[in-house]
Design a protein around this motif. Structure first.
Motif, PDB file in Angstrom:
ATOM      1  N   GLY A 127       0.828  -1.202   0.000  1.00  0.00           N
ATOM      2  CA  GLY A 127       0.000   0.000   0.000  1.00  0.00           C
ATOM      3  C   GLY A 127       0.861   1.250   0.000  1.00  0.00           C
ATOM      4  N   GLY A 128       0.449   2.230   0.773  1.00  0.00           N
ATOM      5  CA  GLY A 128       1.219   3.467   0.844  1.00  0.00           C
ATOM      6  C   GLY A 128       2.198   3.501   1.995  1.00  0.00           C
ATOM      7  N   LEU A 129       2.374   2.387   2.699  1.00  0.00           N
ATOM      8  CA  LEU A 129       3.284   2.369   3.849  1.00  0.00           C
ATOM      9  C   LEU A 129       4.732   2.275   3.392  1.00  0.00           C
ATOM     10  CD1 LEU A 129       1.432  -0.033   6.326  1.00  0.00           C
ATOM     11  CD2 LEU A 129       1.490   2.475   6.358  1.00  0.00           C
ATOM     12  N   ARG A 130       5.599   2.936   4.103  1.00  0.00           N
ATOM     13  CA  ARG A 130       7.031   2.814   3.847  1.00  0.00           C
ATOM     14  C   ARG A 130       7.591   1.633   4.640  1.00  0.00           C
ATOM     15  NH1 ARG A 130       9.106   7.032   1.065  1.00  0.00           N
ATOM     16  NH2 ARG A 130       7.797   8.901   0.845  1.00  0.00           N
ATOM     17  N   ALA A 131       8.893   1.414   4.507  1.00  0.00           N
ATOM     18  CA  ALA A 131       9.514   0.241   5.125  1.00  0.00           C
ATOM     19  C   ALA A 131       9.306   0.220   6.638  1.00  0.00           C
ATOM     20  CB  ALA A 131      11.000   0.208   4.792  1.00  0.00           C
ATOM     21  N   ARG A 132       9.412   1.362   7.286  1.00  0.00           N
ATOM     22  CA  ARG A 132       9.251   1.402   8.735  1.00  0.00           C
ATOM     23  C   ARG A 132       7.836   0.984   9.135  1.00  0.00           C
ATOM     24  NH1 ARG A 132      12.129   3.770  12.856  1.00  0.00           N
ATOM     25  NH2 ARG A 132      13.828   2.901  11.589  1.00  0.00           N
ATOM     26  N   GLY A 133       6.825   1.490   8.444  1.00  0.00           N
ATOM     27  CA  GLY A 133       5.445   1.127   8.748  1.00  0.00           C
ATOM     28  C   GLY A 133       5.167  -0.344   8.502  1.00  0.00           C
ATOM     29  N   LEU A 134       5.691  -0.896   7.388  1.00  0.00           N
ATOM     30  CA  LEU A 134       5.503  -2.315   7.097  1.00  0.00           C
ATOM     31  C   LEU A 134       6.173  -3.168   8.177  1.00  0.00           C
ATOM     32  CD1 LEU A 134       6.140  -2.250   3.243  1.00  0.00           C
ATOM     33  CD2 LEU A 134       3.945  -2.606   4.391  1.00  0.00           C
ATOM     34  N   SER A 135       7.353  -2.754   8.577  1.00  0.00           N
ATOM     35  CA  SER A 135       8.064  -3.492   9.611  1.00  0.00           C
ATOM     36  C   SER A 135       7.289  -3.500  10.921  1.00  0.00           C
ATOM     37  CB  SER A 135       9.452  -2.886   9.817  1.00  0.00           C
ATOM     38  OG  SER A 135      10.099  -3.485  10.922  1.00  0.00           O
ATOM     39  N   GLU A 136       6.635  -2.397  11.249  1.00  0.00           N
ATOM     40  CA  GLU A 136       5.921  -2.298  12.528  1.00  0.00           C
ATOM     41  C   GLU A 136       4.706  -3.220  12.592  1.00  0.00           C
ATOM     42  OE1 GLU A 136       5.152   1.860  12.988  1.00  0.00           O
ATOM     43  OE2 GLU A 136       7.012   2.184  14.123  1.00  0.00           O
ATOM     44  N   ILE A 137       4.117  -3.581  11.431  1.00  0.00           N
ATOM     45  CA  ILE A 137       3.004  -4.540  11.445  1.00  0.00           C
ATOM     46  C   ILE A 137       3.460  -5.841  12.093  1.00  0.00           C
ATOM     47  CG2 ILE A 137       1.472  -5.939  10.014  1.00  0.00           C
ATOM     48  CD1 ILE A 137       1.485  -3.674   7.973  1.00  0.00           C
ATOM     49  N   PHE A 138       4.635  -6.323  11.709  1.00  0.00           N
ATOM     50  CA  PHE A 138       5.133  -7.604  12.213  1.00  0.00           C
ATOM     51  C   PHE A 138       5.832  -7.435  13.560  1.00  0.00           C
ATOM     52  CE2 PHE A 138       4.900  -7.676   7.613  1.00  0.00           C
ATOM     53  CZ  PHE A 138       4.126  -8.800   7.400  1.00  0.00           C
ATOM     54  N   LEU A 139       6.444  -6.286  13.764  1.00  0.00           N
ATOM     55  CA  LEU A 139       7.098  -6.055  15.050  1.00  0.00           C
ATOM     56  C   LEU A 139       6.082  -6.072  16.188  1.00  0.00           C
ATOM     57  CD1 LEU A 139       9.485  -5.251  16.859  1.00  0.00           C
ATOM     58  CD2 LEU A 139       9.003  -2.855  16.250  1.00  0.00           C
ATOM     59  N   TYR A 140       5.019  -5.285  16.067  1.00  0.00           N
ATOM     60  CA  TYR A 140       4.039  -5.202  17.154  1.00  0.00           C
ATOM     61  C   TYR A 140       3.211  -6.482  17.279  1.00  0.00           C
ATOM     62  CZ  TYR A 140       5.041  -0.374  18.281  1.00  0.00           C
ATOM     63  OH  TYR A 140       5.673   0.781  18.721  1.00  0.00           O
ATOM     64  N   ARG A 141       2.991  -7.161  16.151  1.00  0.00           N
ATOM     65  CA  ARG A 141       2.283  -8.432  16.288  1.00  0.00           C
ATOM     66  C   ARG A 141       3.183  -9.464  16.974  1.00  0.00           C
ATOM     67  NH1 ARG A 141      -0.269 -11.345  11.079  1.00  0.00           N
ATOM     68  NH2 ARG A 141       1.942 -11.792  10.706  1.00  0.00           N
ATOM     69  N   GLY A 142       4.471  -9.454  16.629  1.00  0.00           N
ATOM     70  CA  GLY A 142       5.400 -10.370  17.297  1.00  0.00           C
ATOM     71  C   GLY A 142       5.502 -10.083  18.777  1.00  0.00           C
ATOM     72  N   LEU A 143       5.561  -8.799  19.137  1.00  0.00           N
ATOM     73  CA  LEU A 143       5.654  -8.448  20.558  1.00  0.00           C
ATOM     74  C   LEU A 143       4.369  -8.811  21.303  1.00  0.00           C
ATOM     75  CD1 LEU A 143       7.436  -4.973  20.339  1.00  0.00           C
ATOM     76  CD2 LEU A 143       8.445  -7.230  20.736  1.00  0.00           C
ATOM     77  N   ALA A 144       3.213  -8.658  20.638  1.00  0.00           N
ATOM     78  CA  ALA A 144       1.952  -9.051  21.281  1.00  0.00           C
ATOM     79  C   ALA A 144       1.888 -10.561  21.455  1.00  0.00           C
ATOM     80  CB  ALA A 144       0.779  -8.567  20.442  1.00  0.00           C
ATOM     81  N   ARG A 145       2.374 -11.302  20.475  1.00  0.00           N
ATOM     82  CA  ARG A 145       2.395 -12.768  20.604  1.00  0.00           C
ATOM     83  C   ARG A 145       3.416 -13.203  21.653  1.00  0.00           C
ATOM     84  NH1 ARG A 145       1.940 -14.412  14.135  1.00  0.00           N
ATOM     85  NH2 ARG A 145      -0.364 -14.300  14.052  1.00  0.00           N
ATOM     86  N   LEU A 146       4.487 -12.437  21.774  1.00  0.00           N
ATOM     87  CA  LEU A 146       5.469 -12.746  22.813  1.00  0.00           C
ATOM     88  C   LEU A 146       4.816 -12.696  24.188  1.00  0.00           C
ATOM     89  CD1 LEU A 146       8.510 -13.219  23.486  1.00  0.00           C
ATOM     90  CD2 LEU A 146       8.711 -10.723  23.669  1.00  0.00           C
ATOM     91  N   GLU A 147       3.891 -11.765  24.400  1.00  0.00           N
ATOM     92  CA  GLU A 147       3.216 -11.625  25.688  1.00  0.00           C
ATOM     93  C   GLU A 147       2.109 -12.657  25.883  1.00  0.00           C
ATOM     94  OE1 GLU A 147       4.231  -9.668  27.979  1.00  0.00           O
ATOM     95  OE2 GLU A 147       5.727  -8.622  26.760  1.00  0.00           O
ATOM     96  N   THR A 148       1.532 -13.165  24.778  1.00  0.00           N
ATOM     97  CA  THR A 148       0.380 -14.075  24.921  1.00  0.00           C
ATOM     98  C   THR A 148       0.720 -15.530  24.646  1.00  0.00           C
ATOM     99  OG1 THR A 148      -0.235 -13.654  22.596  1.00  0.00           O
ATOM    100  CG2 THR A 148      -1.267 -12.270  24.297  1.00  0.00           C
ATOM    101  N   ALA A 149       1.737 -15.778  23.786  1.00  0.00           N
ATOM    102  CA  ALA A 149       2.003 -17.170  23.394  1.00  0.00           C
ATOM    103  C   ALA A 149       3.461 -17.569  23.524  1.00  0.00           C
ATOM    104  CB  ALA A 149       1.533 -17.401  21.949  1.00  0.00           C
ATOM    105  N   GLY A 150       4.348 -16.659  23.858  1.00  0.00           N
ATOM    106  CA  GLY A 150       5.737 -17.032  24.073  1.00  0.00           C
ATOM    107  C   GLY A 150       6.641 -16.668  22.904  1.00  0.00           C
ATOM    108  N   ALA A 151       7.962 -16.880  23.132  1.00  0.00           N
ATOM    109  CA  ALA A 151       8.987 -16.466  22.170  1.00  0.00           C
ATOM    110  C   ALA A 151       8.894 -17.213  20.851  1.00  0.00           C
ATOM    111  CB  ALA A 151      10.365 -16.659  22.795  1.00  0.00           C
ATOM    112  N   GLU A 152       8.566 -18.498  20.912  1.00  0.00           N
ATOM    113  CA  GLU A 152       8.520 -19.281  19.672  1.00  0.00           C
ATOM    114  C   GLU A 152       7.428 -18.763  18.737  1.00  0.00           C
ATOM    115  OE1 GLU A 152       8.108 -23.955  18.210  1.00  0.00           O
ATOM    116  OE2 GLU A 152       8.240 -23.452  20.346  1.00  0.00           O
TER     117      GLU A 152
END
Length: 389
Positions: A127-152
């Motif tokens: 879409g219109g997102l730059r690299a930083r914005g695209l990266s944050e989709i996976f960064l924040y989802r990974g961090l949320a999963r880290l809190e709910t389901a663990g590191a793996e």
């Protein structure tokens, strides 16, 4: 007085010949009036539709002007066909909403929002997102999963976030220590991995000067260095529908040819709707389209459709070889020529006009001879009194 009357009769006969013969022998006046009436009737029955793809193609203004002038000669009413472009979805607002959900510890809500956001960026090539914005989709989802389901469960998202924005360094004051450590480990793995050369191979008919290629939100030329794995690719080329999607890079050299499809001019019911009401008897479509084959450039296509039988005559010319006005005008004249006056119908009256003029001349000459005859001696001088035949 006698001689003036005779002369007047003779001149009348000559006038008939001089006026009648040229008017019929050269039917230009008849032709012009016929063409005028034909054009008037054609104006209400013929619609000329001009179409060009979205954007501002270089030959667009000249092609439209030439088409308008050429179709005006047949009395057509000109209509511009709209070129619709789907608006890009707003991805920044939902991203900020998902990040706020993570910040307020609403981890399941953040994951659900980011799942939906990923579907949108996959379909739109970022879409219109730059690299930083695209990266944050996976960064924040990974961090949320880290809190709910663990590191793996968080690992793949954190690695992909580092691939999309390898230069990012997390602020330890904004994230908990475990989140900071997990992302630092993922970024180290990405930095140690080999990189690849991704080439976006445009079709030969597409001019690189009129194309825009984005990989992971960054504008690139034909080849760029990327990490192994999936990447967002978006291609926009003048005259073609935009293409966007996800390209997986598995080797050190990867080439991808986006399946670009040229914009198509309106047809069928869409063309009738553009022509408006009342429905015309004929539609002349002039369309500016990308050149096909290996040559980059533009073609102009003219189609003449007769309604309601649906007869279609079409041809195209490549622009650039000759001046646009001459190319477009000649093509319109070939496919939809202007009506011509029926010269034979006018010239068939030529013998009758000549005969009528000759008869009038003969009558005038005979009247002159009869009136001016002189029975008296030419030496008589004085008042002749009443003339007796």
């Amino acid at each position: 007085m006698i001689h003036f009357a005779a002369m007047r009769a003779t001149l009348c006969g000559l006038g008939v010949v001089l006026l009648a013969v040229p008017a019929v022998a050269d039917p230009s006046s008849t032709a012009s009036s016929t063409a005028s009436s034909t054009a008037s009737s054609t104006a209400s029955s013929t619609v000329a539709v001009y179409w060009q793809p979205p954007g501002t193609p270089a030959p667009g203004a000249g092609a439209r002007d030439a088409f308008a002038k050429a179709t005006a000669r047949v009395g057509a009413r000109l209509v511009d066909a709209p070129a619709h472009v789907a608006a890009a979805p707003d991805l920044t607002t939902p991203l900020e909403t998902a990040k706020a959900a993570y910040t307020h510890f609403a981890f399941p809500d953040a994951i659900a929002r980011l799942d939906e956001l990923q579907r949108l960026v996959d379909a739109s090539g970022g879409g219109g997102l730059r690299a930083r914005g695209l990266s944050e989709i996976f960064l924040y989802r990974g961090l949320a999963r880290l809190e709910t389901a663990g590191a793996e469960a968080a690992w793949d998202d954190l690695v992909r976030a580092a691939r999309l924005d390898p230069g990012r360094v997390m602020d330890p004051t904004q994230f908990p220590p475990r989140a900071f450590a997990a992302f630092k480990r993922a970024a180290g793995e990405v930095a140690a991995a080999p990189r690849a050369a991704l080439t976006i191979a445009l079709p030969a008919a597409v001019s690189p000067a009129t194309a825009a290629v984005r990989v992971d939100g960054r504008a690139v030329s034909d080849t760029t260095s990327v990490a192994l794995g999936p990447h967002f690719v978006a291609v926009a080329a003048e005259g073609y529908e935009p293409w966007a999607g996800v390209v997986s890079v598995a080797g050190e050299k990867e080439s991808f040819a986006p399946p670009l499809r040229a914009y198509r001019p309106p047809s069928g019911d869409d063309l009738l709707a553009i022509a408006g009401t009342p429905a015309p008897e004929r539609i002349i479509l002039g369309a500016l389209v990308p050149a096909s084959g290996a040559a980059a450039g533009w073609r102009f296509v003219v189609s003449s459709m007769t309604l309601p039988d649906g007869r279609l005559v079409s041809d195209a010319v490549t622009l650039g070889d000759v001046p646009t006005r001459a190319a477009v005008g000649g093509l319109v004249e070939k496919i939809a020529p202007a009506p011509r006056a029926p010269e034979k119908a006018a010239r068939r009256w030529l013998p009758w006009a000549i005969a009528a003029g000759a008869a009038a001349l003969a009558i005038g000459a005979g009247a002159t001879l009869y009136i001016t005859r002189d029975k008296s001696s030419p030496n008589v001088v004085g008042n002749l009194g009443s003339w007796q035949p």
